[in-house]
Enzyme design. Structure first.
Site, mmCIF file in Angstrom:
data_model
loop_
_atom_site.group_PDB
_atom_site.id
_atom_site.type_symbol
_atom_site.label_atom_id
_atom_site.label_comp_id
_atom_site.label_asym_id
_atom_site.label_seq_id
_atom_site.Cartn_x
_atom_site.Cartn_y
_atom_site.Cartn_z
ATOM 1 N N SER A 188 0.843 -1.188 0.000
ATOM 2 C CA SER A 188 0.000 0.000 0.000
ATOM 3 C C SER A 188 0.879 1.240 0.000
ATOM 4 O O SER A 188 2.033 1.195 -0.409
ATOM 5 C CB SER A 188 -0.935 -0.011 1.223
ATOM 6 O OG SER A 188 -1.897 1.026 1.119
ATOM 7 N N ASN A 189 0.332 2.328 0.467
ATOM 8 C CA ASN A 189 1.060 3.584 0.582
ATOM 9 C C ASN A 189 0.541 4.324 1.802
ATOM 10 O O ASN A 189 -0.324 3.828 2.515
ATOM 11 C CB ASN A 189 0.906 4.406 -0.696
ATOM 12 C CG ASN A 189 -0.552 4.625 -1.011
ATOM 13 O OD1 ASN A 189 -1.292 5.196 -0.216
ATOM 14 N ND2 ASN A 189 -0.990 4.160 -2.166
ATOM 15 N N ARG A 190 1.016 5.505 2.038
ATOM 16 C CA ARG A 190 0.687 6.233 3.264
ATOM 17 C C ARG A 190 -0.537 7.143 3.136
ATOM 18 O O ARG A 190 -0.734 8.020 3.967
ATOM 19 C CB ARG A 190 1.891 7.051 3.713
ATOM 20 C CG ARG A 190 3.083 6.203 4.052
ATOM 21 C CD ARG A 190 4.247 7.070 4.524
ATOM 22 N NE ARG A 190 5.470 6.324 4.643
ATOM 23 C CZ ARG A 190 5.823 5.621 5.702
ATOM 24 N NH1 ARG A 190 5.025 5.539 6.734
ATOM 25 N NH2 ARG A 190 6.976 4.979 5.724
#
Length: 159
Positions: free
Chosen positions: A23-25
């Site tokens: 995923s990412n932030r």
């Protein structure tokens, strides 16, 4: 004015095994605030398509998704009817090529994970947008911010 607006938000999660994902932030705050502002201004109806986030606006249609493919499908179902599409979601660029149905164990000091590109939803929308549709995208960059954003604007047929 605008008959329908679609706003995407949040991250996407690309599963590796039942407990791990790529995923990412992204928090989803940008999409949330855009939806709330559109609602306050009476723009609508609003369809809010979001990956996992705590930021869910009230009084709009909320569609929750998890993966890039689910985001693509949900956006595709609403794209044609939308006058404005704001793609604020931070869609994962890659997914694990293989899904492992059981939790991967720590059997060695290293592991190689093969990745495959996820669909470029924004590019697809830009290729199919109507003349009177407005398509907005975002560019999260770490270098050459303005040059890279300008390239994205042109390459993906954004407004």
């Amino acid at each position: 004015m605008f008959k329908k607006i679609v706003i995407t938000s949040g991250p996407t999660l690309e599963p590796i095994d039942p407990v791990r994902f790529i995923s990412n932030r992204s928090s989803g705050k940008t999409g949330y605030h855009l939806a709330m502002e559109a609602r306050m201004r009476g723009i609508g109806p609003i369809t809010f398509i979001t990956g996992p986030t705590f930021y869910l606006p009230a009084q709009v249609e909320v569609i929750q998704v998890e993966t890039a493919q689910e985001m693509r499908t949900a956006v595709g179902e609403h794209f044609r009817q939308a006058d404005v599409i704001i793609m604020a979601a931070a869609v994962s660029d890659y997914r694990s090529l293989k899904y492992y149905p059981e939790k991967l164990k720590k059997n060695s000091d290293r592991m190689t994970l093969e990745l495959a590109k996820t669909p470029d939803i924004l590019l697809e929308l830009g290729r199919h947008k109507r003349k009177n549709q407005i398509l907005v995208g975002f560019a999260a960059e770490t270098e050459d911010i303005f040059a890279n954003a300008q390239k994205k604007l042109i390459a993906k047929n954004l407004d």
